[in-house]
Design a protein around this motif. Structure first.
Motif, PDB file in Angstrom:
ATOM      1  N   LEU A 113       0.869  -1.388  -0.011  1.00  0.00           N
ATOM      2  CA  LEU A 113       0.216  -0.001  -0.112  1.00  0.00           C
ATOM      3  C   LEU A 113       0.928   1.243   0.068  1.00  0.00           C
ATOM      4  CD1 LEU A 113      -2.790   1.400   0.569  1.00  0.00           C
ATOM      5  CD2 LEU A 113      -2.606   1.242   2.966  1.00  0.00           C
ATOM      6  N   ALA A 114       0.727   2.139  -0.960  1.00  0.00           N
ATOM      7  CA  ALA A 114       1.348   3.419  -1.007  1.00  0.00           C
ATOM      8  C   ALA A 114       0.329   4.561  -0.437  1.00  0.00           C
ATOM      9  CB  ALA A 114       1.896   3.775  -2.335  1.00  0.00           C
ATOM     10  N   VAL A 115       0.957   5.374   0.538  1.00  0.00           N
ATOM     11  CA  VAL A 115       0.013   6.499   0.907  1.00  0.00           C
ATOM     12  C   VAL A 115       0.705   7.842   0.799  1.00  0.00           C
ATOM     13  CG1 VAL A 115      -0.992   7.398   2.887  1.00  0.00           C
ATOM     14  CG2 VAL A 115      -0.805   4.866   2.630  1.00  0.00           C
ATOM     15  N   GLY A 116       0.226   8.788   0.233  1.00  0.00           N
ATOM     16  CA  GLY A 116       0.591  10.173  -0.246  1.00  0.00           C
ATOM     17  C   GLY A 116       0.480  10.967   0.941  1.00  0.00           C
ATOM     18  N   SER A 117       1.522  11.787   1.230  1.00  0.00           N
ATOM     19  CA  SER A 117       1.381  12.897   2.143  1.00  0.00           C
ATOM     20  C   SER A 117       1.958  14.305   1.605  1.00  0.00           C
ATOM     21  CB  SER A 117       2.463  12.523   3.717  1.00  0.00           C
ATOM     22  OG  SER A 117       1.779  11.586   4.389  1.00  0.00           O
ATOM     23  N   PRO A 118       1.490  14.959   0.819  1.00  0.00           N
ATOM     24  CA  PRO A 118       1.978  15.871  -0.186  1.00  0.00           C
ATOM     25  C   PRO A 118       2.402  17.033   0.508  1.00  0.00           C
ATOM     26  CG  PRO A 118      -0.472  15.840  -0.459  1.00  0.00           C
ATOM     27  CD  PRO A 118      -0.007  14.612   0.329  1.00  0.00           C
ATOM     28  N   TYR A 119       2.118  17.319   1.782  1.00  0.00           N
ATOM     29  CA  TYR A 119       2.658  18.417   2.459  1.00  0.00           C
ATOM     30  C   TYR A 119       3.667  18.360   3.631  1.00  0.00           C
ATOM     31  CZ  TYR A 119      -0.544  20.467  -0.751  1.00  0.00           C
ATOM     32  OH  TYR A 119      -1.407  20.724  -2.118  1.00  0.00           O
ATOM     33  N   SER A 120       4.011  16.749   3.706  1.00  0.00           N
ATOM     34  CA  SER A 120       4.729  16.466   4.822  1.00  0.00           C
ATOM     35  C   SER A 120       6.216  17.302   4.511  1.00  0.00           C
ATOM     36  CB  SER A 120       5.067  15.015   4.944  1.00  0.00           C
ATOM     37  OG  SER A 120       6.159  14.601   5.618  1.00  0.00           O
ATOM     38  N   ASP A 121       6.905  17.543   5.762  1.00  0.00           N
ATOM     39  CA  ASP A 121       8.514  17.933   5.637  1.00  0.00           C
ATOM     40  C   ASP A 121       9.383  17.156   6.121  1.00  0.00           C
ATOM     41  OD1 ASP A 121       7.759  18.429   8.218  1.00  0.00           O
ATOM     42  OD2 ASP A 121       8.074  20.697   7.881  1.00  0.00           O
ATOM     43  N   ASP A 122       8.798  15.955   6.462  1.00  0.00           N
ATOM     44  CA  ASP A 122       9.741  15.079   7.210  1.00  0.00           C
ATOM     45  C   ASP A 122      10.915  14.628   6.378  1.00  0.00           C
ATOM     46  OD1 ASP A 122       8.113  14.734   9.353  1.00  0.00           O
ATOM     47  OD2 ASP A 122       7.099  13.083   8.681  1.00  0.00           O
ATOM     48  N   THR A 123      11.152  14.623   5.042  1.00  0.00           N
ATOM     49  CA  THR A 123      11.997  13.970   4.194  1.00  0.00           C
ATOM     50  C   THR A 123      12.781  15.357   3.589  1.00  0.00           C
ATOM     51  OG1 THR A 123      10.753  13.707   2.429  1.00  0.00           O
ATOM     52  CG2 THR A 123      11.321  11.844   4.042  1.00  0.00           C
ATOM     53  N   CYS A 124      12.386  16.607   3.851  1.00  0.00           N
ATOM     54  CA  CYS A 124      12.802  17.970   3.191  1.00  0.00           C
ATOM     55  C   CYS A 124      14.233  17.939   3.614  1.00  0.00           C
ATOM     56  CB  CYS A 124      11.819  18.847   3.301  1.00  0.00           C
ATOM     57  SG  CYS A 124      10.167  18.587   2.695  1.00  0.00           S
ATOM     58  N   LEU A 125      14.863  18.960   3.071  1.00  0.00           N
ATOM     59  CA  LEU A 125      16.206  19.142   3.272  1.00  0.00           C
ATOM     60  C   LEU A 125      16.085  20.197   4.526  1.00  0.00           C
ATOM     61  CD1 LEU A 125      18.613  19.652   0.149  1.00  0.00           C
ATOM     62  CD2 LEU A 125      18.373  17.671   1.780  1.00  0.00           C
ATOM     63  N   ASN A 126      15.327  21.111   4.472  1.00  0.00           N
ATOM     64  CA  ASN A 126      14.901  21.946   5.519  1.00  0.00           C
ATOM     65  C   ASN A 126      13.381  21.962   5.951  1.00  0.00           C
ATOM     66  OD1 ASN A 126      17.562  23.546   5.154  1.00  0.00           O
ATOM     67  ND2 ASN A 126      16.442  24.073   3.297  1.00  0.00           N
ATOM     68  N   GLU A 127      13.356  22.233   7.456  1.00  0.00           N
ATOM     69  CA  GLU A 127      12.081  22.122   8.061  1.00  0.00           C
ATOM     70  C   GLU A 127      11.030  23.175   7.407  1.00  0.00           C
ATOM     71  OE1 GLU A 127      10.104  22.216  12.515  1.00  0.00           O
ATOM     72  OE2 GLU A 127      12.214  22.415  12.267  1.00  0.00           O
ATOM     73  N   GLY A 128      10.022  22.823   7.398  1.00  0.00           N
ATOM     74  CA  GLY A 128       8.733  23.697   6.897  1.00  0.00           C
ATOM     75  C   GLY A 128       8.606  23.859   5.373  1.00  0.00           C
ATOM     76  N   GLN A 129       9.544  23.104   4.595  1.00  0.00           N
ATOM     77  CA  GLN A 129       9.255  23.081   3.197  1.00  0.00           C
ATOM     78  C   GLN A 129       8.178  22.362   2.463  1.00  0.00           C
ATOM     79  OE1 GLN A 129      13.612  21.702   2.444  1.00  0.00           O
ATOM     80  NE2 GLN A 129      13.778  23.567   1.168  1.00  0.00           N
ATOM     81  N   SER A 130       7.598  21.464   3.352  1.00  0.00           N
ATOM     82  CA  SER A 130       6.672  20.798   2.746  1.00  0.00           C
ATOM     83  C   SER A 130       6.761  20.205   1.400  1.00  0.00           C
ATOM     84  CB  SER A 130       5.343  21.479   2.818  1.00  0.00           C
ATOM     85  OG  SER A 130       5.013  22.126   4.180  1.00  0.00           O
ATOM     86  N   CYS A 131       7.716  19.472   1.276  1.00  0.00           N
ATOM     87  CA  CYS A 131       8.067  18.858  -0.176  1.00  0.00           C
ATOM     88  C   CYS A 131       7.182  17.494  -0.626  1.00  0.00           C
ATOM     89  CB  CYS A 131       9.499  18.681  -0.502  1.00  0.00           C
ATOM     90  SG  CYS A 131      10.545  17.765   0.792  1.00  0.00           S
TER      91      CYS A 131
END
Length: 322
Positions: A113-131
């Motif tokens: 199962l794949a689940v998208g979190s399009p505004y998560s920033d857990d894996t972004c280079l910088n906090e708050g980027q929501s990549c």
């Protein structure tokens, strides 16, 4: 037939949401549907029923229901796993942070199962980027749903890419070999305009063999990266397979100036090269807002939603068959 109704409760401004299960009955001359169940969400403003997929988790021969409420719990988001026999909730998967919108997209293949979190920033280079990010779970019964890895945007240094806003599993020939793929939309990424905030959109195509064997999904790179071409076109909003097995990708905001006419690109199943495109005869339609492959006794092809079409009524929407 399952129908999501994520805005149920709008009359009370609570948008709890629901899904409706209809049973199909066929005679010699027609197929008709009767109401079987209505299942409502429990979280105010949760938009339960936004996305729905099915998978037989308990191996009883009947597909169970996986349904999302991406606005639940201060927009952290939830995914609910429901026993099809009893319509009872058996497990809930939850987003980590407020405004992740976990469950905005769902896809299921084999036991994954794949689940998208399009505004998560857990894996972004910088906090708050929501990549954005995509969680991959292994399904092995109601009590054994295991997170195996998390995919991140290859352009994780950009803001609000919406990686994971759309998802689809498909088996397509790459270099002549049938390959199990996960297709991930990132419709606010910069496309053919790197380092410039043009929001053309990107579609990331991952080999599932690389995904499920990776020690760290954030290091898995797409096997193919296909880029949007139009300024602000939202390329990658939706995908579908055509009757001939080619990949259709929508760019519903593509158009000149403020005219969001929309465009659907057709790519060959082998090596994902452009072979054709589709577009409507009227402007401002958002042609390609949704896509679905269809195969019935009457029609084999592609269904294309144009949610702002004025053919029937002003912005009443239209459905095209291709």
């Amino acid at each position: 037939m399952l129908v999501g109704d994520p805005y149920d409760g709008a009359e009370n401004l609570n948008y709890v949401g629901q899904y409706i299960l209809y049973k199909a009955q066929t005679t010699k001359t027609q197929t008709y549907f009767t109401l079987e169940h209505v299942v409502s969400g429990t979280d105010e403003s949760g938009n339960f029923g936004t996305k729905i997929v099915t998978h037989d988790l308990n191996n009883d021969g009947y597909p169970d229901i996986i349904v999302s409420s991406p606005m639940s719990d201060n927009q952290k988001g939830k995914v609910h796993i429901i026993d099809n026999n009893t319509q009872e909730e058996r497990m809930v998967l939850k987003g980590l942070n407020s405004f992740d919108h976990f469950g905005s997209s769902l896809a299921v293949w084999d036991n994954y199962l794949a689940v998208g979190s399009p505004y998560s920033d857990d894996t972004c280079l910088n906090e708050g980027q929501s990549c954005g990010s995509v969680n991959i779970y292994r399904l092995n019964g109601f009590e054994n749903v295991t997170l195996i890895t998390t995919l991140s945007s290859p352009s994780s240094d950009s803001n609000f890419n919406a990686f994971g806003s759309s998802l689809m599993f498909a088996t397509l020939p790459l270099d002549g070999v049938d390959t199990n793929l996960l297709i991930v939309g990132e419709h606010w990424a910069d496309g053919e305009y790197p380092s410039v905030d043009k929001r053309a959109g990107i579609v990331n195509i991952f080999d599932m063999e690389n995904v499920i064997t990776a020690d760290d999904g954030t290091n898995v790179m797409p096997s193919i990266l296909t880029l949007g071409k139009g300024f602000g076109s939202a390329f990658g909003t939706s995908f579908a397979l055509t009757a001939s097995g080619n990949l259709a990708i929508s760019a519903p905001l593509e158009g000149s100036g403020l005219a969001a006419t929309g465009h659907v690109y057709i790519k060959s199943s082998d090596n994902i090269k452009y072979i054709d495109d589709l577009y409507p005869m009227e402007d401002n339609t958002q042609f390609g807002a949704s896509l679905a492959g269809i195969e019935t006794g009457l029609h084999h092809g592609l269904v294309i939603g144009a949610e702002r079409s004025c053919q029937g009524a002003r912005m009443g929407g239209a459905i095209y068959f291709a």
